[in-house]
Design an enzyme around this catalytic site. Structure first.
Site, PDB file in Angstrom:
ATOM      1  N   CYS A  27       0.813  -1.201  -0.036  1.00 15.55           N
ATOM      2  CA  CYS A  27      -0.015   0.164  -0.075  1.00 15.55           C
ATOM      3  C   CYS A  27       0.715   1.210  -0.227  1.00 15.55           C
ATOM      4  CB  CYS A  27      -0.641  -0.079   1.097  1.00 15.55           C
ATOM      5  SG  CYS A  27      -1.861  -1.511   1.412  1.00 15.55           S
ATOM      6  N   HIS A  30      -3.172   8.274   5.371  1.00 10.90           N
ATOM      7  CA  HIS A  30      -3.142   6.945   5.017  1.00 10.90           C
ATOM      8  C   HIS A  30      -4.661   6.416   5.143  1.00 10.90           C
ATOM      9  CE1 HIS A  30      -2.079   3.292   3.448  1.00 10.90           C
ATOM     10  NE2 HIS A  30      -2.137   2.478   4.358  1.00 10.90           N
ATOM     11  N   GLU A  69      -1.569   5.712  13.183  1.00 11.68           N
ATOM     12  CA  GLU A  69      -1.602   6.815  12.182  1.00 11.68           C
ATOM     13  C   GLU A  69      -1.805   8.257  13.315  1.00 11.68           C
ATOM     14  OE1 GLU A  69      -3.219   7.207   8.685  1.00 11.68           O
ATOM     15  OE2 GLU A  69      -1.924   8.685   7.856  1.00 11.68           O
ATOM     16  N   LYS A  91      -9.509   8.117   1.466  1.00 10.19           N
ATOM     17  CA  LYS A  91     -10.019   6.693   1.286  1.00 10.19           C
ATOM     18  C   LYS A  91     -11.366   6.584   1.802  1.00 10.19           C
ATOM     19  CE  LYS A  91      -5.687   4.360   1.452  1.00 10.19           C
ATOM     20  NZ  LYS A  91      -4.651   5.458   1.823  1.00 10.19           N
ATOM     21  N   HIS A 111      -9.661   2.246  -0.919  1.00 11.96           N
ATOM     22  CA  HIS A 111      -8.198   1.915  -0.657  1.00 11.96           C
ATOM     23  C   HIS A 111      -7.691   1.451  -2.113  1.00 11.96           C
ATOM     24  CE1 HIS A 111      -4.211   1.168   0.391  1.00 11.96           C
ATOM     25  NE2 HIS A 111      -4.416   0.742   1.616  1.00 11.96           N
ATOM     26  N   PHE A 170       1.746  -2.991   3.928  1.00 10.38           N
ATOM     27  CA  PHE A 170       1.847  -4.308   4.582  1.00 10.38           C
ATOM     28  C   PHE A 170       3.432  -4.768   4.162  1.00 10.38           C
ATOM     29  CE2 PHE A 170      -2.484  -6.776   3.746  1.00 10.38           C
ATOM     30  CZ  PHE A 170      -2.988  -6.133   4.985  1.00 10.38           C
TER      31      PHE A 170
END
Lengths: 425, 436
Positions: free
Chosen positions: B178, B318, B329, B350, B355, B414
């Site tokens: 990502c 994010h 975050e 998002k 996403h 990830f």
């Protein structure tokens, strides 16, 4: 002594010809090729049967961490193995262990990792075959029976950036990083970007890694169908050459500034002097006959390193053995070096084409060759090809003209990379 | 020390679940429209998650007059080709015979693999009983189809973009899950700064809305299971958030060395001012609760940009809408900005787009450029019950009018790779007495 001088303080490598750089170089020098009939599946009826597979593959022995094996695939294991060897050789972990907690945390934050990864394979998706069978290829049933049939870790095991993430976890490195999935030049670009991270001060020390395991049925078949694979051997720049063959493996370089290495008294194996990359822009498989982008990559690397062509002491060619790649590589070498190229060698004939790991393992072996003050011979080379004139490759070992090696690397999508290293002899 | 080259963002292109171009996407983000809906690309009726944010009404052939090239393109490559086309048109510059060698291309690409229909074809012919019979592959049409091969390589998208636009300099594909898109843009920044190229096409593209893609995330319980309310499924920083909404699409930027962009009179959206990358080295999927990792990437991006904390007016988070990410975050933002965090406007787009995985970082850098250009911040949609653990100055209910000096775009992948990209207003670069 300079902050701009980037030195090599550890290496690691694994492929069919051996599990460390010295053993692999010994195998190359002895003229033995580790390319043999594929054992992973029955190839008796296959048009192409040969590859450089790692024999006696024992995952547990290679990476001593039971938990990690559930989360990775073969290619990742190879990458972690080579990375571990380079980290061990560098002494990074021991140095960090001597620091107090805040300094050790800073050390970890200032240690980068750059990985060239093959990016994936076809077999990963085969994990869905039992589910497709159970669901009779019907999507509603596929969805319903998903969680009872497929390993919940499927996506994690398939991540192209697994080696990057697991090196971080295994060694506690947390600095600047990238995972480059740029086919055969991924490993070479990992070295270039690692060098740049040190030059710009984004990191104080960096591990560069490349890994790949492309030997799988569907991949072999596609490469065969598009005419890239040899019948039985890789014969770089030879008139009889008929293609390349896969290998599998990984390599790693531990890099830091010369200041850092000297301050901690590390053994310096050599220097990374510069790199360059350029593209042919003709499509996934097309190559320009004149080697235009490769010659521009070489010029960019020389310019980056502040060297002239005459300073290069040996060339580790891409030499993948396909008729068109070798001829266009020779054209690029003639364009840069004219008729006075230094002694050249190739390594793929001895253990296959490691795709994403090719450039970096060949950089590690070029360094080892220069340290031994030889340019290894190419055992499969016999018949000169006029199309490959100007590449001084030989069946016998040659002597390097200087301690500087040029490593060439080419991949799908018209990508080309050139690296310059100097060995500390 | 030599003066470092600045990098200008001069062109944008977007294909997203809320719009097939920049204007449509931007309008939807300001309105907080959701791209979430029931999956239409395949029959998802049996899956635990049956919703996604698909790109809608997209016709590659209508935007790209090269049918031969499109034969080699999968769905995500078509998005990439379309977004790149927009970005060049917007910038008003493209590689020519004399400049092609000075152009680079860096792309964040999705995971390699064949389309699901091809996987089913190989299964039917060569693995009907559930395991591959390699001998069968020899006569398998899909496993011998060079087009399937060419569409499924990790550099397939890069090869199409380089060929289409004759980009002959440094060209590379990257993948940090990502964080891929952010990393691709950061790579291009480095290339222009160090003089490896003068201009670059940089971005990301992805499409995982397929049976295998949805399955992979379902197995990890990463997706919101709110099948009845897809438009509400992505609600970053909301107390009731329960997973992300899978999107797809592409975002591309045209980047130029600043002085040459100025000389040609280019319309500059923003300075691409810095990037930071770190590894969390914690767990492969989980984010450290204390924000360790993202803290370092943000600090590095600011240092790399030569920006101070109080210059930052906007963070495009994010903000995936998973429990762990948004908490981690938030902790990272509090750690980096301290008490000043209340002055930094934050939103996760998002909440509208879902996403976009490998494309997310690139699309969201483009969103930051638009926020700087238009002096308005897109809304964090679907925020009804703010999570007290996510105590941030979130842009709620309506877009916020605000002049942005410095914006940050966060992307965490990830594998633990964290990317932060910093952008600066052109007015702040040119020292036009810019006051917040």
């Amino acid at each position: 002594m300079s902050e701009r001088t980037i030195v090599i303080t550890g290496t690691g490598a694994v492929c069919a010809a051996g599990r460390d750089p010295a053993a692999i170089l010994d195998a190359v020098r002895s003229g033995r090729s580790a390319i043999a009939p594929i054992q992973q599946w029955d190839t008796s009826r296959w048009p192409t049967r040969m590859a450089g597979e790692i024999a006696d593959f024992n995952a547990r022995q290679m990476v001593d961490d039971r938990k990690v094996h559930k989360l990775i695939r073969r290619t990742d294991l190879l990458g972690l193995y080579a990375a571990d060897r380079a980290v061990d050789a560098s002494g990074f972990a021991a140095q960090r262990a001597s620091l107090d907690a805040p300094a050790a945390a800073e050390y970890s934050d200032r240690t980068g990792v750059y990985v060239g990864s093959g990016g994936g394979n076809y077999e990963s998706q085969y994990d869905y075959f039992p589910l497709l069978t159970a669901a009779e290829e019907q999507l509603p049933a596929f969805g319903r029976e998903l969680s009872s049939t497929v390993n919940p870790m499927w996506l994690l095991r398939t991540l192209p950036n697994n080696v990057l993430g697991h090196i971080g976890i295994r060694h506690g490195f947390k600095g600047a990083n990238a995972c480059i999935t740029n086919h055969s030049i991924g490993g070479a670009l990992a070295v270039i970007e690692a060098m740049e991270a040190l030059r710009t001060g984004e990191a104080d020390r960096v591990l560069a890694v490349g890994h790949d395991a492309p030997i799988e049925p569907q991949m072999v078949l596609y490469y065969h169908d598009v005419g890239l694979l040899a019948k039985d051997a890789i014969r770089p720049f030879d008139a009889r050459r008929d293609g390349s063959l896969f290998g599998e493996g990984a390599a790693a370089l531990a890099l830091e500034t010369e200041v850092s290495a000297q301050q901690r008294g590390a053994t310096i194996l050599g220097e990374v002097l510069g790199g360059g990359s350029a593209n042919d822009a003709r499509g996934l498989l097309a190559i320009r006959d004149d080697g235009d982008a490769l010659s521009r990559a070489i010029e960019a690397a020389l310019d980056d390193a502040g060297l002239r062509a005459a300073d290069v002491g040996m060339i580790a060619t891409h030499g993948n053995g396909t008729p068109q790649s070798d001829a266009s590589e020779a054209a690029a070498i003639r364009r840069v070096f004219g008729s006075s190229a230094p002694p050249a060698t190739a390594f793929k004939w001895a253990f296959g084409h490691l795709i994403a790991a090719a450039g970096i393992i060949e950089a590690v072996l070029a360094l080892a060759s220069l340290r031994a003050q030889i340019v290894p011979g190419v055992a499969t080379y016999a018949v000169a090809d006029p199309d490959c004139a100007g590449v001084p490759v030989s069946v016998d070992a040659q002597s390097p003209r200087s301690a500087v090696a040029l490593i060439l690397c080419r991949g799908f999508a018209g990508t080309n990379a050139a690296l310059l290293l100097r060995a500390k002899v | 020390m030599a003066i470092r080259r600045r990098v200008a963002i001069t062109g944008l292109g977007l294909v997203t679940p809320v719009g097939n171009n920049v204007q449509a996407t931007w309008d939807a983000l300001l309105a907080g429209h959701s791209g979430g809906a029931a999956i239409s690309l395949f029959d998802a009726s049996g899956f635990p998650v049956r919703i996604a944010a698909e790109v809608k009404g997209f016709d590659a052939a209508a935007v790209l007059d090269d049918r031969k090239l499109l034969k080699f393109a999968n769905r995500s490559h078509c998005f990439a080709l379309a977004a790149a086309e927009q970005a060049f048109a917007d910038a008003g510059i493209r590689p020519t015979a004399t400049t092609a060698e000075r152009w680079g291309c860096t792309v964040g690409t999705g995971m390699m693999g064949v389309d699901f229909s091809e996987l089913v074809a190989v299964h039917g012919h060569s693995a009907a009983n559930g395991t591959l019979d390699a001998a069968q592959l020899l006569s398998d049409a899909s496993a011998n189809n060079p087009l399937v091969f060419c569409r499924s390589q990790s550099t397939s998208g890069l090869s199409l973009l380089a060929r289409r636009h004759d980009i002959r300099g440094y060209a590379s594909s990257v993948h940090t899950a990502c964080a891929s898109g952010g990393q691709a843009i950061g790579t291009a920044l480095k290339l222009i700064r160090r003089g490896a190229v003068d201009c670059a096409l940089a971005g990301g593209f992805d499409s995982m809305i397929s049976p295998v893609g949805i399955a992979g995330f379902c197995l990890l319980s990463a997706l919101s299971p709110d099948n009845e309310t897809p438009e509400r499924a992505s609600r970053p920083f909301d107390l009731t958030r329960n997973g992300f909404l899978l999107g797809e699409g592409a975002g591309f930027l045209v980047l130029e060395e600043w002085e040459s962009a100025r000389r040609r009179g280019a319309h500059i959206y923003a300075e691409l001012a810095g990037d930071g990358n770190s590894l969390s080295s914690y767990r492969i999927t989980d984010s450290p609760p204390d924000g360790d990792g993202p803290i370092q990437s943000m600090r590095q991006a600011l240092a790399n940009a030569g920006a101070t904390l109080d210059e930052v007016d906007y963070v495009n988070a994010h903000g995936t809408s998973t429990f762990m990410n948004d908490r981690s975050e938030s902790a990272a933002l509090r750690a980096v900005f301290g008490a000043g965090v209340k002055n930094v406007s934050v939103s996760s787009t998002k909440s509208s787009m879902g996403h976009l995985i490998a494309a997310a970082g690139a699309v969201e850098v483009a969103v930051c450029a638009l926020a700087i250009r238009h002096e308005v911040l897109p809304v964090n949609a679907n925020l009804r019950q703010p999570d007290p653990d996510c105590d941030l100055a979130l842009v709620r209910d309506a877009p916020e009018r605000r002049r942005v000096r410095v914006a940050l775009s966060n992307s965490f992948g990830f594998g633990g790779s964290n990317s932060c990209v910093a952008l600066r207003s052109p007015a702040a670069v040119d020292g036009a007495g810019f006051q917040a």
